[in-house]
Design a protein around this motif. Structure first.
Motif, PDB file in Angstrom:
ATOM      1  N   GLU A 390       0.834  -1.205   0.000  1.00  0.00           N
ATOM      2  CA  GLU A 390       0.000   0.000   0.000  1.00  0.00           C
ATOM      3  C   GLU A 390       0.867   1.253   0.000  1.00  0.00           C
ATOM      4  O   GLU A 390       0.557   2.243  -0.680  1.00  0.00           O
ATOM      5  N   ARG A 391       1.975   1.234   0.764  1.00  0.00           N
ATOM      6  CA  ARG A 391       2.866   2.389   0.801  1.00  0.00           C
ATOM      7  C   ARG A 391       3.525   2.590  -0.571  1.00  0.00           C
ATOM      8  O   ARG A 391       3.649   3.721  -1.041  1.00  0.00           O
ATOM      9  N   ALA A 392       3.956   1.496  -1.191  1.00  0.00           N
ATOM     10  CA  ALA A 392       4.571   1.601  -2.514  1.00  0.00           C
ATOM     11  C   ALA A 392       3.589   2.174  -3.527  1.00  0.00           C
ATOM     12  O   ALA A 392       3.935   3.049  -4.338  1.00  0.00           O
ATOM     13  N   GLY A 393       2.366   1.698  -3.504  1.00  0.00           N
ATOM     14  CA  GLY A 393       1.365   2.208  -4.429  1.00  0.00           C
ATOM     15  C   GLY A 393       1.083   3.677  -4.215  1.00  0.00           C
ATOM     16  O   GLY A 393       0.902   4.437  -5.183  1.00  0.00           O
ATOM     17  N   ALA A 394       1.055   4.096  -2.949  1.00  0.00           N
ATOM     18  CA  ALA A 394       0.802   5.504  -2.660  1.00  0.00           C
ATOM     19  C   ALA A 394       1.929   6.384  -3.183  1.00  0.00           C
ATOM     20  O   ALA A 394       1.683   7.447  -3.767  1.00  0.00           O
ATOM     21  N   VAL A 395       3.179   5.947  -2.984  1.00  0.00           N
ATOM     22  CA  VAL A 395       4.326   6.732  -3.451  1.00  0.00           C
ATOM     23  C   VAL A 395       4.313   6.866  -4.968  1.00  0.00           C
ATOM     24  O   VAL A 395       4.474   7.959  -5.526  1.00  0.00           O
ATOM     25  N   LEU A 396       4.100   5.766  -5.669  1.00  0.00           N
ATOM     26  CA  LEU A 396       4.144   5.814  -7.128  1.00  0.00           C
ATOM     27  C   LEU A 396       2.953   6.564  -7.709  1.00  0.00           C
ATOM     28  O   LEU A 396       3.103   7.301  -8.695  1.00  0.00           O
ATOM     29  N   SER A 397       1.787   6.428  -7.123  1.00  0.00           N
ATOM     30  CA  SER A 397       0.637   7.161  -7.660  1.00  0.00           C
ATOM     31  C   SER A 397       0.802   8.659  -7.452  1.00  0.00           C
ATOM     32  O   SER A 397       0.313   9.462  -8.256  1.00  0.00           O
ATOM     33  N   ALA A 398       1.520   9.051  -6.394  1.00  0.00           N
ATOM     34  CA  ALA A 398       1.733  10.476  -6.135  1.00  0.00           C
ATOM     35  C   ALA A 398       2.835  11.052  -6.999  1.00  0.00           C
ATOM     36  O   ALA A 398       2.708  12.170  -7.514  1.00  0.00           O
ATOM     37  N   LEU A 399       3.928  10.308  -7.176  1.00  0.00           N
ATOM     38  CA  LEU A 399       5.093  10.845  -7.890  1.00  0.00           C
ATOM     39  C   LEU A 399       5.151  10.429  -9.352  1.00  0.00           C
ATOM     40  O   LEU A 399       5.634  11.191 -10.190  1.00  0.00           O
ATOM     41  N   ALA A 400       4.724   9.214  -9.650  1.00  0.00           N
ATOM     42  CA  ALA A 400       4.939   8.677 -11.004  1.00  0.00           C
ATOM     43  C   ALA A 400       3.833   7.684 -11.352  1.00  0.00           C
ATOM     44  O   ALA A 400       4.063   6.462 -11.333  1.00  0.00           O
ATOM     45  N   PRO A 401       2.632   8.163 -11.688  1.00  0.00           N
ATOM     46  CA  PRO A 401       1.542   7.238 -12.028  1.00  0.00           C
ATOM     47  C   PRO A 401       1.873   6.321 -13.197  1.00  0.00           C
ATOM     48  O   PRO A 401       1.280   5.242 -13.321  1.00  0.00           O
ATOM     49  N   ASP A 402       2.822   6.737 -14.033  1.00  0.00           N
ATOM     50  CA  ASP A 402       3.209   5.905 -15.179  1.00  0.00           C
ATOM     51  C   ASP A 402       4.081   4.722 -14.772  1.00  0.00           C
ATOM     52  O   ASP A 402       4.365   3.847 -15.596  1.00  0.00           O
ATOM     53  N   LEU A 403       4.521   4.690 -13.520  1.00  0.00           N
ATOM     54  CA  LEU A 403       5.432   3.632 -13.064  1.00  0.00           C
ATOM     55  C   LEU A 403       4.788   2.710 -12.035  1.00  0.00           C
ATOM     56  O   LEU A 403       5.492   2.037 -11.279  1.00  0.00           O
ATOM     57  N   THR A 404       3.470   2.652 -12.006  1.00  0.00           N
ATOM     58  CA  THR A 404       2.809   1.814 -10.994  1.00  0.00           C
ATOM     59  C   THR A 404       3.085   0.325 -11.202  1.00  0.00           C
ATOM     60  O   THR A 404       2.846  -0.468 -10.288  1.00  0.00           O
ATOM     61  N   ASP A 405       3.595  -0.074 -12.369  1.00  0.00           N
ATOM     62  CA  ASP A 405       3.997  -1.468 -12.565  1.00  0.00           C
ATOM     63  C   ASP A 405       5.146  -1.855 -11.636  1.00  0.00           C
ATOM     64  O   ASP A 405       5.429  -3.054 -11.466  1.00  0.00           O
ATOM     65  N   LEU A 406       5.804  -0.858 -11.058  1.00  0.00           N
ATOM     66  CA  LEU A 406       6.927  -1.126 -10.155  1.00  0.00           C
ATOM     67  C   LEU A 406       6.492  -1.221  -8.690  1.00  0.00           C
ATOM     68  O   LEU A 406       7.325  -1.213  -7.788  1.00  0.00           O
ATOM     69  N   THR A 407       5.194  -1.327  -8.461  1.00  0.00           N
ATOM     70  CA  THR A 407       4.690  -1.361  -7.089  1.00  0.00           C
ATOM     71  C   THR A 407       5.302  -2.517  -6.299  1.00  0.00           C
ATOM     72  O   THR A 407       5.752  -2.337  -5.157  1.00  0.00           O
ATOM     73  N   ASP A 408       5.349  -3.693  -6.884  1.00  0.00           N
ATOM     74  CA  ASP A 408       5.850  -4.852  -6.138  1.00  0.00           C
ATOM     75  C   ASP A 408       7.342  -4.739  -5.812  1.00  0.00           C
ATOM     76  O   ASP A 408       7.733  -4.956  -4.661  1.00  0.00           O
ATOM     77  N   PRO A 409       8.220  -4.415  -6.783  1.00  0.00           N
ATOM     78  CA  PRO A 409       9.637  -4.272  -6.407  1.00  0.00           C
ATOM     79  C   PRO A 409       9.886  -3.132  -5.424  1.00  0.00           C
ATOM     80  O   PRO A 409      10.757  -3.250  -4.551  1.00  0.00           O
ATOM     81  N   LEU A 410       9.110  -2.061  -5.513  1.00  0.00           N
ATOM     82  CA  LEU A 410       9.267  -0.990  -4.527  1.00  0.00           C
ATOM     83  C   LEU A 410       8.780  -1.462  -3.162  1.00  0.00           C
ATOM     84  O   LEU A 410       9.408  -1.145  -2.129  1.00  0.00           O
ATOM     85  N   ALA A 411       7.712  -2.218  -3.142  1.00  0.00           N
ATOM     86  CA  ALA A 411       7.213  -2.747  -1.869  1.00  0.00           C
ATOM     87  C   ALA A 411       8.260  -3.635  -1.203  1.00  0.00           C
ATOM     88  O   ALA A 411       8.388  -3.631   0.032  1.00  0.00           O
ATOM     89  N   GLU A 412       9.015  -4.388  -1.988  1.00  0.00           N
ATOM     90  CA  GLU A 412      10.074  -5.225  -1.418  1.00  0.00           C
ATOM     91  C   GLU A 412      11.127  -4.372  -0.718  1.00  0.00           C
ATOM     92  O   GLU A 412      11.600  -4.716   0.371  1.00  0.00           O
ATOM     93  N   ARG A 413      11.466  -3.241  -1.317  1.00  0.00           N
ATOM     94  CA  ARG A 413      12.466  -2.375  -0.687  1.00  0.00           C
ATOM     95  C   ARG A 413      11.904  -1.689   0.551  1.00  0.00           C
ATOM     96  O   ARG A 413      12.611  -1.485   1.534  1.00  0.00           O
ATOM     97  N   ILE A 414      10.640  -1.312   0.503  1.00  0.00           N
ATOM     98  CA  ILE A 414      10.015  -0.718   1.682  1.00  0.00           C
ATOM     99  C   ILE A 414       9.963  -1.734   2.817  1.00  0.00           C
ATOM    100  O   ILE A 414      10.265  -1.424   3.971  1.00  0.00           O
ATOM    101  N   ALA A 415       9.606  -2.973   2.495  1.00  0.00           N
ATOM    102  CA  ALA A 415       9.540  -4.019   3.516  1.00  0.00           C
ATOM    103  C   ALA A 415      10.916  -4.279   4.108  1.00  0.00           C
ATOM    104  O   ALA A 415      11.060  -4.488   5.329  1.00  0.00           O
ATOM    105  N   ALA A 416      11.960  -4.249   3.266  1.00  0.00           N
ATOM    106  CA  ALA A 416      13.314  -4.480   3.755  1.00  0.00           C
ATOM    107  C   ALA A 416      13.712  -3.375   4.736  1.00  0.00           C
ATOM    108  O   ALA A 416      14.353  -3.650   5.762  1.00  0.00           O
ATOM    109  N   ARG A 417      13.318  -2.142   4.428  1.00  0.00           N
ATOM    110  CA  ARG A 417      13.660  -1.038   5.334  1.00  0.00           C
ATOM    111  C   ARG A 417      12.905  -1.181   6.658  1.00  0.00           C
ATOM    112  O   ARG A 417      13.436  -0.879   7.728  1.00  0.00           O
ATOM    113  N   GLN A 418      11.674  -1.647   6.587  1.00  0.00           N
ATOM    114  CA  GLN A 418      10.902  -1.852   7.810  1.00  0.00           C
ATOM    115  C   GLN A 418      11.537  -2.916   8.697  1.00  0.00           C
ATOM    116  O   GLN A 418      11.369  -2.900   9.921  1.00  0.00           O
TER     117      GLN A 418
END
Length: 423
Positions: A390-418
């Motif tokens: 959900e955090r990854a989707g929020a970031v990409l929809s706010a900054l780069a709606p054209d890159l929402t296909d990257l939601t899952d790999p970004l979520a992996e990095r967010i989870a790693a930071r958590q």
């Protein structure tokens, strides 16, 4: 003793909007070094404080170049006038002067947002110049935005009445020059002011401390002439885009990485962050991802990176991560997302470290010290999000709606930071 009396007051040939430390370390320094007697009338942006302090010492200040081995001081007398930016009478008077051939701006990326005051102030000055019949002028943007001259031109013309005389005059007589600027200039501290007193014997309330390195690349015409900035080392080119990308995708992107990862790790300055082996490794990975998208040969990029390693590691320049971390919603697009898009367009995988910067920024927005007016809505969404996806989707929809296909790999990095890991 107070700062020494001014020895000369140059005739005003340049107007400037954004009277901050960077302007006084960069464009003012280049103008004084040009040696052709050009003076600057400088106006503050959001706060009148800089003009008040400088006016109290006759607009003279000390510029300290702080290298790894020591400091050198230069007395700066190039500011002929300093004004509160709200002084519209002085602003119009200066811009209406036919001897003033250039208007430079340092208003930061946020100053170009819709609704910001900088384009309106530029238009106000141009209206006064047009009414006075003072002739054309060059408007030079000095901020970290790609094609910043065009961005400002579009913003100014959007405010002009369509089909009006002023619109036609701007289109035909006003040049909007794009420029790439580079000189690390931290905010001045009380310790800096004390260091200047020890170095010079002057009580300077408004010194500027900066690194020895400086670069300025400009593209555009100057219908009313300009200072001899090329004599001071500035470069004039036909195509500025490659130089903008080199600066934004290596230096500025590196700063953003160190800011968001570094603050989370408890670091305060760039030098502290880059001395952290884990962050230094992450930075090198980011540079390896970004460099493939630059239109320069290997040797040129290697030389630029070697200089950046030295500059970032200069612990005597206390460039604070909190200063760099402000307004990420405006900065991360040109620094991280544009080279990420370039990688995807070239058939490459998204950069792991590129996504890591976005993940670290998302974590930063959930913290207590967020200074980013453009991210207010996103901050609320991130606080309501319950999963990394959900955090990854929020970031990409706010900054780069054209890159929402990257939601899952970004979520992996967010989870790693958590989980407390960079990997």
């Amino acid at each position: 003793m107070i700062s020494p009396p001014r020895s000369v007051r140059h005739p005003v040939r340049v107007a400037h909007l954004g009277l901050g430390a960077f302007h006084r370390a960069h464009q003012a320094w280049y103008t004084q070094l040009a040696g052709d007697g050009s003076g600057i009338a400088a106006f503050t942006g959001r706060s009148a404080e800089a003009a008040r302090v400088l006016a109290a010492q006759d607009a003279v200040y000390t510029l300290v170049e702080r290298g790894a081995e020591g400091d050198s001081a230069t007395l700066m007398e190039v500011l002929s006038e300093v004004h509160d930016g709200a002084d519209t009478e002085a602003w119009r008077r200066v811009l209406a002067d036919p001897e003033v051939g250039v208007l430079t701006l340092t208003v930061t990326e946020a100053g170009y947002r819709p609704g910001s005051s900088a384009p309106a102030r530029v238009l106000d000055g141009l209206l006064a110049r047009h009414a006075a019949g003072a002739g054309g002028i060059a408007v030079v943007s000095c901020d970290n935005l790609p094609d910043n001259g065009r961005v400002l031109r579009d913003a100014v013309l959007a405010l002009a009445d369509p089909g009006s005389d002023i619109e036609a005059w701007i289109r035909s007589e006003v040049s909007f020059v794009s420029s790439m600027v580079d000189r690390i200039t931290p905010a001045t501290t009380d310790a800096d002011r004390e260091a200047v007193r020890r170095l010079t014997g002057w009580d300077d309330a408004a010194p500027v401390v900066t690194e020895p390195f400086a670069e300025w690349v400009l593209a555009g015409s100057f219908p009313a002439g300009r200072p001899a900035w090329d004599a001071a080392g500035a470069r004039f080119v036909d195509d500025i885009a490659p130089y903008e990308r080199r600066k934004l995708w290596l230096l500025n992107a590196g700063h953003s990485l160190l800011a968001y990862h570094g603050l989370a790790a408890g670091h305060v300055t760039v030098a502290q962050a880059v001395a952290d082996p884990a962050l230094a490794e992450e930075l090198e990975e980011l540079w390896s991802e970004q460099r493939t998208e630059l239109p320069f040969d290997t040797a040129t990029v290697n030389e630029a990176l070697a200089a950046l390693r030295s500059r970032f590691g200069n612990a005597r320049i206390e460039h604070r991560l909190a200063q760099i971390a402000t307004d990420g919603s405006q900065k991360l697009g040109p620094r991280i997302l544009d080279p990420l898009r370039s990688r995807l367009g070239s058939g490459r995988d998204p950069g792991r470290s590129q996504l890591g910067v976005l993940a670290a920024w998302a974590e930063h927005l959930a913290g207590p010290d967020v200074r980013d007016a453009g991210a207010a809505e996103l901050v609320e969404r991130l606080r309501d999000a319950t999963t990394a996806r959900e955090r990854a989707g929020a970031v990409l929809s706010a900054l780069a709606p054209d890159l929402t296909d990257l939601t899952d790999p970004l979520a992996e990095r967010i989870a790693a930071r958590q989980q407390g890991a960079l990997a």
